[in-house]
Scaffold this motif. Sequence first.
Motif, short mmCIF file in Angstrom:
data_model
loop_
_atom_site.label_atom_id
_atom_site.label_comp_id
_atom_site.label_asym_id
_atom_site.label_seq_id
_atom_site.Cartn_x
_atom_site.Cartn_y
_atom_site.Cartn_z
N TRP A 51 2.79 13.45 2.48
CA TRP A 51 1.40 13.87 2.32
C TRP A 51 1.30 15.31 2.82
N GLU A 52 0.82 16.19 1.97
CA GLU A 52 0.65 17.60 2.32
C GLU A 52 1.93 18.19 2.94
N ALA A 53 3.05 17.98 2.26
CA ALA A 53 4.36 18.54 2.60
C ALA A 53 4.95 18.00 3.91
N LYS A 54 4.39 16.94 4.47
CA LYS A 54 4.95 16.31 5.67
C LYS A 54 5.26 14.86 5.35
N SER A 55 6.33 14.34 5.93
CA SER A 55 6.74 12.97 5.67
C SER A 55 6.54 12.09 6.90
N TYR A 56 6.16 10.84 6.63
CA TYR A 56 5.88 9.87 7.68
C TYR A 56 6.49 8.54 7.27
N ASP A 57 7.11 7.84 8.20
CA ASP A 57 7.64 6.50 7.94
C ASP A 57 6.56 5.49 8.28
N LEU A 58 6.27 4.60 7.32
CA LEU A 58 5.26 3.57 7.50
C LEU A 58 5.91 2.20 7.38
N ASP A 59 5.55 1.30 8.26
CA ASP A 59 6.07 -0.07 8.24
C ASP A 59 5.07 -1.01 7.59
N ARG A 60 5.60 -2.00 6.89
CA ARG A 60 4.73 -3.00 6.26
C ARG A 60 4.02 -3.83 7.33
N GLN A 61 2.75 -4.08 7.09
CA GLN A 61 1.93 -4.85 8.01
C GLN A 61 1.45 -6.12 7.31
N THR A 62 0.98 -7.07 8.08
CA THR A 62 0.35 -8.25 7.51
C THR A 62 -0.92 -7.80 6.82
N SER A 63 -1.16 -8.32 5.62
CA SER A 63 -2.35 -7.91 4.87
C SER A 63 -2.95 -9.11 4.14
N LEU A 64 -4.08 -8.85 3.54
CA LEU A 64 -4.75 -9.90 2.77
C LEU A 64 -3.94 -10.24 1.53
N PRO A 65 -4.06 -11.48 1.02
CA PRO A 65 -3.36 -11.84 -0.21
C PRO A 65 -3.73 -10.88 -1.34
N GLY A 66 -2.74 -10.50 -2.13
CA GLY A 66 -2.99 -9.60 -3.25
C GLY A 66 -2.94 -8.13 -2.87
N SER A 67 -2.52 -7.84 -1.65
CA SER A 67 -2.43 -6.45 -1.22
C SER A 67 -1.20 -6.24 -0.33
N LEU A 68 -0.82 -4.99 -0.21
CA LEU A 68 0.23 -4.59 0.73
C LEU A 68 -0.36 -3.52 1.63
N ARG A 69 0.09 -3.50 2.87
CA ARG A 69 -0.43 -2.52 3.82
C ARG A 69 0.72 -1.93 4.61
N TYR A 70 0.72 -0.61 4.73
CA TYR A 70 1.76 0.11 5.46
C TYR A 70 1.08 1.01 6.48
N LYS A 71 1.65 1.04 7.71
CA LYS A 71 0.97 1.77 8.77
C LYS A 71 1.98 2.48 9.68
N ASN A 72 1.55 3.64 10.18
CA ASN A 72 2.26 4.36 11.22
C ASN A 72 1.22 4.66 12.29
N THR A 73 1.28 3.94 13.40
CA THR A 73 0.25 4.08 14.43
C THR A 73 0.30 5.43 15.12
N ASN A 74 1.47 6.05 15.20
CA ASN A 74 1.58 7.37 15.84
C ASN A 74 0.83 8.45 15.06
N SER A 75 1.02 8.47 13.74
CA SER A 75 0.36 9.48 12.91
C SER A 75 -1.05 9.05 12.52
N GLY A 76 -1.28 7.74 12.49
CA GLY A 76 -2.58 7.22 12.06
C GLY A 76 -2.64 6.90 10.57
N PHE A 77 -1.56 7.16 9.83
CA PHE A 77 -1.59 6.90 8.39
C PHE A 77 -1.56 5.41 8.11
N ASP A 78 -2.40 4.99 7.18
CA ASP A 78 -2.57 3.59 6.81
C ASP A 78 -2.74 3.56 5.30
#
Length: 124
Positions: A51-78
Motif C-alpha cells: 500500500w502506497e509503496a510500503k509492504s506489510y505482512d498480514l495474518d489471517r484472522q477468524t472472520s464471519l462465514p463468507g469472508s476472509l480477514r487479514y490483520k497486522n496489529t503493529n501497522s493497523g492494517f486490516d
Amino acid sequence: MKNNLLTISLVLASLFGAANVSANEEAFTWTCQENKQFKTSGTTEKIRLTWEAKSYDLDRQTSLPGSLRYKNTNSGFDLVVLGNKAMLFNIKAGTRLADFCQTAEMKAGKLPHLFAGAEPFVQN
C-alpha cells in the motif's frame, strides 16, 4: 567428481526452490473506488500487502462465514475480503483506506484468489 555432482545438485535445488517461491509470490492488483489501489501476494494464511509503496505482512484472522480477514496489529492494517469486494482499514487510525476493491478476476465474476483452498470455499 563428487564436488562437481554436489555443486550441480546445489545449483539445481536452488533453481527449483526459487521457482517455487516465485509461484507463491504472484502479486494481485486490487483496484478500488476513488482510484485507490493495492497489491497482495502470499497464501491464504499469510499475505503481503503493498500500500502506497510500503509492504506489510498480514495474518489471517477468524472472520464471519463468507469472508476472509487479514490483520497486522503493529501497522493497523486490516483487510476484509468478501466474495465480490474487499475493504482496507487502518484500525489504529479508525479509518477506511479503500473501499469496493476488486481484482481483475473478481470483476469477471470469479471469487478472489485468496479464497482458493480456504474453507468454506473449497470446491469439490
